[in-house]
Design an enzyme around this catalytic site. Structure first.
Site, PDB file in Angstrom:
ATOM      1  N   PRO A  72      -3.359  10.777  13.251  1.00  0.00           N
ATOM      2  CA  PRO A  72      -2.800   9.471  12.876  1.00  0.00           C
ATOM      3  C   PRO A  72      -2.280   9.458  11.446  1.00  0.00           C
ATOM      4  O   PRO A  72      -2.924   9.959  10.522  1.00  0.00           O
ATOM      5  CB  PRO A  72      -3.995   8.516  13.044  1.00  0.00           C
ATOM      6  CG  PRO A  72      -4.818   9.165  14.102  1.00  0.00           C
ATOM      7  CD  PRO A  72      -4.703  10.640  13.846  1.00  0.00           C
ATOM      8  N   CYS A  73      -1.091   8.867  11.268  1.00  0.00           N
ATOM      9  CA  CYS A  73      -0.405   8.950   9.974  1.00  0.00           C
ATOM     10  C   CYS A  73      -0.324   7.619   9.245  1.00  0.00           C
ATOM     11  O   CYS A  73       0.322   7.528   8.206  1.00  0.00           O
ATOM     12  CB  CYS A  73       1.005   9.498  10.172  1.00  0.00           C
ATOM     13  SG  CYS A  73       2.076   8.400  11.153  1.00  0.00           S
ATOM     14  N   GLN A  74      -0.974   6.566   9.747  1.00  0.00           N
ATOM     15  CA  GLN A  74      -0.820   5.252   9.126  1.00  0.00           C
ATOM     16  C   GLN A  74      -1.242   5.235   7.663  1.00  0.00           C
ATOM     17  O   GLN A  74      -0.712   4.469   6.869  1.00  0.00           O
ATOM     18  CB  GLN A  74      -1.610   4.191   9.899  1.00  0.00           C
ATOM     19  CG  GLN A  74      -0.948   3.785  11.205  1.00  0.00           C
ATOM     20  CD  GLN A  74      -1.418   4.653  12.355  1.00  0.00           C
ATOM     21  OE1 GLN A  74      -1.799   5.793  12.151  1.00  0.00           O
ATOM     22  NE2 GLN A  74      -1.383   4.123  13.556  1.00  0.00           N
ATOM     23  N   SER A  77       1.892   7.573   5.952  1.00  0.00           N
ATOM     24  CA  SER A  77       3.288   7.176   6.082  1.00  0.00           C
ATOM     25  C   SER A  77       3.720   6.245   4.964  1.00  0.00           C
ATOM     26  O   SER A  77       2.943   5.421   4.479  1.00  0.00           O
ATOM     27  CB  SER A  77       3.505   6.493   7.434  1.00  0.00           C
ATOM     28  OG  SER A  77       4.794   5.919   7.503  1.00  0.00           O
TER      29      SER A  77
END
Length: 326
Positions: A72-74, A77
């Site tokens: 997950p890149c939240q 990003s």
């Protein structure tokens, strides 16, 4: 090769690896809607799977030659809070994966790791997070190589992502990057910081399968963000000409943000099917997910969260050829 599909989403890694001739022997995905799409698209009966990587035990994971995952890149990003590894809980799931690898005996660890994330991983927290990633992989026995690849080279949208390949030391694995075409590495285009190129008859024994193409540049022709319906957000309100390529699909941390195009002087947003096409999914895959009862909102979100299938296929095809050429 046999591979494990972690943080599987709707199966972008799965489809690209499968198209290159590799076999999925396990997958993990926690989102119930993504799981519904995944199971509709692929034959998953009898294949090991789990819903939460945090509860998986290393002893239950099938042996595989490669682990694929876009963690997950939240928290990394540029569209997120950019907490990174230090303060971000979601992106720290990277270390959940490496902890599982630490618990597996070296002889049973995968020869390859294929990792994808946003380009900002290279620079967040002054580059220290990317350094931590390399140190972590080094400590569990993996040498790494990486490149930033742009989906615009294979589909009509700009989507720059970093791809990292880990090679388990002591195994006869060979470098995948750079991917080149026509016996030379393609130069950077002026409208992007990097580009996907394909290996074509290189000395390492790989061959090309992606047709040469010259995608046009992104052409923004207006912005309707001042409209109250878009809340004044300039990113959401951008409009692009149909004779150019679209911007990157983004879920904006769970919401849907669909590129808009001007057709016959009327603005419309892309349909969910078109967004899936921009990620390289065939219509039959979209139809299976749609027929499984997924809403348009979920289908938009799933497209934005996915990896671009043809890029995965390009990397997976090279890995297959390099393995065969040992």
């Amino acid at each position: 090769m046999k591979y494990i599909d972690l943080f599987a989403g709707i199966g972008g890694f799965h489809l690209g690896m499968e198209q290159a001739g590799h076999e999925c022997v396990g997958w993990v995905e926690w989102d119930k809607f993504a799981r519904k799409s995944y199971q509709a698209i692929f034959e998953t009966k009898g294949v090991w799977n789990a819903s939460d990587i945090r509860t998986v035990r290393s002893t239950e994971i099938p042996r595989a030659d490669c682990w694929c995952f876009g963690f997950p890149c939240q928290d990394i990003s540029v569209a997120g809070k950019q907490g990174g590894f230090t303060s971000g809980r979601r992106s720290s799931l990277f270390f959940t994966v490496t902890e599982l690898l630490r618990e597996i005996e070296e002889k049973d660890r995968p020869s390859y790791l294929l990792i994808e994330n946003v380009k900002n991983l290279l620079s967040i927290n002054g580059g220290w997070d990317f350094a931590k990633l390399q140190v972590e992989l080094d400590e569990i026995g993996y040498n790494v190589e990486w490149d930033v690849l742009d989906s615009a080279e294979v589909v009509p949208q700009h989507r720059e992502r970093i791809f990292i390949v880990g090679h388990l030391r002591g195994r006869r694995t060979r470098k995948v990057f750079p991917i080149v075409k026509c016996h030379k590495e393609i130069n950077q285009r002026p409208d992007t910081t990097n580009t996907l190129t394909t290996r074509y008859g290189e000395a390492q024994g790989a061959g090309s399968y992606i047709a040469e193409s010259k995608p046009t540049q992104v052409k923004q022709i207006g912005n309707i963000s001042m409209s109250s319906s878009f809340g004044g957000n300039p990113q959401v309100g951008r409009v692009y000409g149909i004779n150019g390529i679209s911007p990157t699909l983004s879920t904006m941390q769970g919401g849907s943000q669909e590129p808009k195009v001007l057709v016959n002087f009327r603005v419309r947003k892309l349909s969910p099917r078109e967004c899936w096409r921009l990620q390289g999914f065939p219509d039959w895959a979209f139809d299976r997910a749609k027929n499984a009862g997924l809403s348009d909102s979920q289908l938009y979100k799933q497209a934005g969260n996915s990896v671009t299938v043809p890029i995965i296929k390009a990397i997976a095809e090279i890995m297959k050829l390099l393995e065969a050429d040992k």
